[in-house]
Design a protein around this motif. Sequence first.
Motif, PDB file in Angstrom:
ATOM      1  N   TRP A  36       0.838  -1.194   0.000  1.00  0.00           N
ATOM      2  CA  TRP A  36       0.000   0.000   0.000  1.00  0.00           C
ATOM      3  C   TRP A  36       0.873   1.243   0.000  1.00  0.00           C
ATOM      4  N   LYS A  37       0.254   2.421   0.001  1.00  0.00           N
ATOM      5  CA  LYS A  37       0.992   3.669  -0.202  1.00  0.00           C
ATOM      6  C   LYS A  37       1.696   4.160   1.052  1.00  0.00           C
ATOM      7  N   ASN A  38       1.175   3.813   2.251  1.00  0.00           N
ATOM      8  CA  ASN A  38       1.694   4.381   3.490  1.00  0.00           C
ATOM      9  C   ASN A  38       2.110   3.287   4.460  1.00  0.00           C
ATOM     10  N   ALA A  39       2.951   3.674   5.410  1.00  0.00           N
ATOM     11  CA  ALA A  39       3.325   2.751   6.486  1.00  0.00           C
ATOM     12  C   ALA A  39       2.126   2.524   7.411  1.00  0.00           C
ATOM     13  N   PHE A  40       2.093   1.342   8.045  1.00  0.00           N
ATOM     14  CA  PHE A  40       0.989   0.983   8.945  1.00  0.00           C
ATOM     15  C   PHE A  40       1.467   1.012  10.391  1.00  0.00           C
ATOM     16  N   TRP A  41       0.540   1.398  11.294  1.00  0.00           N
ATOM     17  CA  TRP A  41       0.871   1.494  12.713  1.00  0.00           C
ATOM     18  C   TRP A  41       0.048   0.546  13.575  1.00  0.00           C
ATOM     19  N   GLY A  42      -0.951  -0.098  13.007  1.00  0.00           N
ATOM     20  CA  GLY A  42      -1.760  -1.023  13.797  1.00  0.00           C
ATOM     21  C   GLY A  42      -2.756  -1.751  12.917  1.00  0.00           C
ATOM     22  N   VAL A  43      -3.241  -2.895  13.405  1.00  0.00           N
ATOM     23  CA  VAL A  43      -4.233  -3.686  12.677  1.00  0.00           C
ATOM     24  C   VAL A  43      -5.110  -4.403  13.692  1.00  0.00           C
ATOM     25  N   ASP A  44      -6.365  -4.596  13.347  1.00  0.00           N
ATOM     26  CA  ASP A  44      -7.265  -5.370  14.198  1.00  0.00           C
ATOM     27  C   ASP A  44      -8.308  -6.057  13.334  1.00  0.00           C
ATOM     28  N   HIS A  45      -8.741  -7.237  13.755  1.00  0.00           N
ATOM     29  CA  HIS A  45      -9.713  -8.042  13.003  1.00  0.00           C
ATOM     30  C   HIS A  45     -11.077  -7.973  13.678  1.00  0.00           C
ATOM     31  N   GLN A  46     -12.110  -8.058  12.853  1.00  0.00           N
ATOM     32  CA  GLN A  46     -13.468  -8.127  13.403  1.00  0.00           C
ATOM     33  C   GLN A  46     -13.619  -9.355  14.298  1.00  0.00           C
ATOM     34  N   TRP A  47     -14.434  -9.213  15.354  1.00  0.00           N
ATOM     35  CA  TRP A  47     -14.707 -10.363  16.222  1.00  0.00           C
ATOM     36  C   TRP A  47     -15.594 -11.375  15.495  1.00  0.00           C
ATOM     37  N   GLU A  48     -16.429 -10.883  14.589  1.00  0.00           N
ATOM     38  CA  GLU A  48     -17.261 -11.766  13.755  1.00  0.00           C
ATOM     39  C   GLU A  48     -17.252 -11.192  12.345  1.00  0.00           C
ATOM     40  N   GLY A  49     -16.688 -11.932  11.408  1.00  0.00           N
ATOM     41  CA  GLY A  49     -16.651 -11.439  10.036  1.00  0.00           C
ATOM     42  C   GLY A  49     -15.292 -11.655   9.397  1.00  0.00           C
ATOM     43  N   ASN A  50     -15.165 -11.224   8.127  1.00  0.00           N
ATOM     44  CA  ASN A  50     -13.938 -11.437   7.363  1.00  0.00           C
ATOM     45  C   ASN A  50     -13.160 -10.151   7.100  1.00  0.00           C
ATOM     46  N   HIS A  51     -13.528  -9.077   7.757  1.00  0.00           N
ATOM     47  CA  HIS A  51     -12.861  -7.808   7.508  1.00  0.00           C
ATOM     48  C   HIS A  51     -11.846  -7.508   8.611  1.00  0.00           C
ATOM     49  N   PHE A  52     -10.786  -6.781   8.237  1.00  0.00           N
ATOM     50  CA  PHE A  52      -9.849  -6.271   9.235  1.00  0.00           C
ATOM     51  C   PHE A  52      -9.495  -4.839   8.878  1.00  0.00           C
ATOM     52  N   ALA A  53      -9.102  -4.069   9.870  1.00  0.00           N
ATOM     53  CA  ALA A  53      -8.819  -2.649   9.699  1.00  0.00           C
ATOM     54  C   ALA A  53      -7.352  -2.370   9.987  1.00  0.00           C
ATOM     55  N   THR A  54      -6.757  -1.490   9.190  1.00  0.00           N
ATOM     56  CA  THR A  54      -5.375  -1.074   9.420  1.00  0.00           C
ATOM     57  C   THR A  54      -5.355   0.422   9.733  1.00  0.00           C
ATOM     58  N   ALA A  55      -4.388   0.819  10.580  1.00  0.00           N
ATOM     59  CA  ALA A  55      -4.230   2.219  10.961  1.00  0.00           C
ATOM     60  C   ALA A  55      -2.924   2.735  10.390  1.00  0.00           C
ATOM     61  N   GLY A  56      -2.971   3.919   9.826  1.00  0.00           N
ATOM     62  CA  GLY A  56      -1.784   4.550   9.254  1.00  0.00           C
ATOM     63  C   GLY A  56      -2.088   6.002   8.956  1.00  0.00           C
ATOM     64  N   ALA A  57      -1.856   6.420   7.707  1.00  0.00           N
ATOM     65  CA  ALA A  57      -2.238   7.777   7.316  1.00  0.00           C
ATOM     66  C   ALA A  57      -3.757   7.932   7.350  1.00  0.00           C
ATOM     67  N   GLN A  58      -4.489   6.800   7.232  1.00  0.00           N
ATOM     68  CA  GLN A  58      -5.938   6.785   7.330  1.00  0.00           C
ATOM     69  C   GLN A  58      -6.351   5.406   7.832  1.00  0.00           C
ATOM     70  N   VAL A  59      -7.637   5.223   8.060  1.00  0.00           N
ATOM     71  CA  VAL A  59      -8.168   3.913   8.476  1.00  0.00           C
ATOM     72  C   VAL A  59      -8.664   3.199   7.234  1.00  0.00           C
ATOM     73  N   ASP A  60      -8.064   2.044   6.932  1.00  0.00           N
ATOM     74  CA  ASP A  60      -8.458   1.262   5.759  1.00  0.00           C
ATOM     75  C   ASP A  60      -9.129  -0.034   6.210  1.00  0.00           C
ATOM     76  N   ILE A  61     -10.213  -0.389   5.543  1.00  0.00           N
ATOM     77  CA  ILE A  61     -10.924  -1.639   5.812  1.00  0.00           C
ATOM     78  C   ILE A  61     -10.600  -2.618   4.687  1.00  0.00           C
ATOM     79  N   TRP A  62     -10.121  -3.804   5.055  1.00  0.00           N
ATOM     80  CA  TRP A  62      -9.687  -4.800   4.075  1.00  0.00           C
ATOM     81  C   TRP A  62     -10.530  -6.057   4.180  1.00  0.00           C
ATOM     82  N   ASP A  63     -10.559  -6.793   3.064  1.00  0.00           N
ATOM     83  CA  ASP A  63     -11.145  -8.129   3.023  1.00  0.00           C
ATOM     84  C   ASP A  63     -10.028  -9.127   2.742  1.00  0.00           C
ATOM     85  N   HIS A  64     -10.174 -10.350   3.266  1.00  0.00           N
ATOM     86  CA  HIS A  64      -9.127 -11.366   3.092  1.00  0.00           C
ATOM     87  C   HIS A  64      -8.826 -11.646   1.620  1.00  0.00           C
ATOM     88  N   ASN A  65      -9.834 -11.526   0.770  1.00  0.00           N
ATOM     89  CA  ASN A  65      -9.688 -11.962  -0.619  1.00  0.00           C
ATOM     90  C   ASN A  65      -9.423 -10.816  -1.598  1.00  0.00           C
TER      91      ASN A  65
END
Length: 452
Positions: free
Chosen positions: A162-191
Amino acid sequence: MRVKVISRSADEFTRERSNDLQRVSRNYDPNLRTQEKAVEYVRALNAAKLDKVFARPFIGAMDGHIDAISCMAKNPSHLKGVFSGSMDGDIRLWDIASRKTVCQYPGHQGAVRGLTVSTDGRVLVSCGTDCTVRLWRVPLSSGIESSDSSDSSEKSIASYVWKNAFWGVDHQWEGNHFATAGAQVDIWDHNRSQPINSFEWGNDTVISVRFNPGQPDILATSGSDRSITIYDLRTSSPARKLIMRTKTNSIAWNPMEPMNFTAANENCNCYSFDARKLEEAKCVHKDHVSAVMDIDYSPTGREFVTGSYDRTVRIFQYNGGHSREIYHTKRMQRVFCVKFSGDASYVISGSDDTNLRLWKAKASEQLGVILPRERKKHEYMEAVKNRYKHLPEVKRILRHRHLPKPIYKAGLLRRTMADAEKRKEDRRRAHSAPGSMPRKSVRKNRIIQEIE
């Protein structure tokens, strides 16, 4: 002449089998036991002293990393598995029972800043300052127990740049999405190799992100602009933003009360908030003498553990203003990450001296198999201590903790500074017009404003 006799039927007091308990009749009349409270008080005093005698919280250190440990993650489907990431890009899976490395995950070219595990415990997500998000396959629990070699390594199943460095990540307690923290908050899917959604509020870096355990679509973040922001994935914009006087390093949601979260702050304190009422903190947790770097709740939701830049680990009650326990060793340096184990019995800390350390959540707890009679004895002693904990001698013994000299001196200095500031404010108020300087509670004076 009338004679009073005690008449008992032999049938009621005779055991039918040899394994049956013998029936005993007791008279609970308090007039027959005039010294009962005094005896219980002595037992409470002895139980408090024995707690100090048997307080051996440190279990062992897990050595293997060659640089400072920056982040950790628990496996929700396996009790003994803990992941750790270091500043040199090394990721390891540890078996807590044997305190050995089970597997290594090489691949990151820079510091690993975030680790999280999917809901089913099969995928590990990592991110770092090399602008990559990597997905790894987690060995099954049978593989962890049977693996004796510490040099086994895994290849990443996916790598997203991705374009920016990441400072943190967390996964949903139920679901397939995870979020990364950096220059902005990005929501990702496994696929997907691109974020499916992005949130941005201001131009400052987001340094931590945590999903809500009760509502899978709600997450909280903290930023370098001293803000705490709550996002809802079901809407296209952030929900609420709270700006404080000092930066928040980490956030943890209470798993039993998902509307509440606690923020680990740069000003040595932790602040518990209700997400529905952010203008005032529910509780201020004091005792650290330097910035609080990380925080994690116990699975029971009744207490949380914090790690600080002052080289100590502390355990707080969820509604307690001061810490219940403080753990420290001579070799342990600045603590960057802490985690409660899945059964709430142990605490794992990762520090600047490249070691993970395993601690007991209750310092004097007896390890190993406990007989039923022993358990009843422990429960009775705990109840007696709880009953007499307000008395001066018992309270003094239970509260006392040995502190390293630098931390003790720093605590005295902080108290002196706080008292001086309070005196100064009182004098200003006394020499000002009535009502021009309203008093502000401790729960509100660190909050600047709330933005909707």
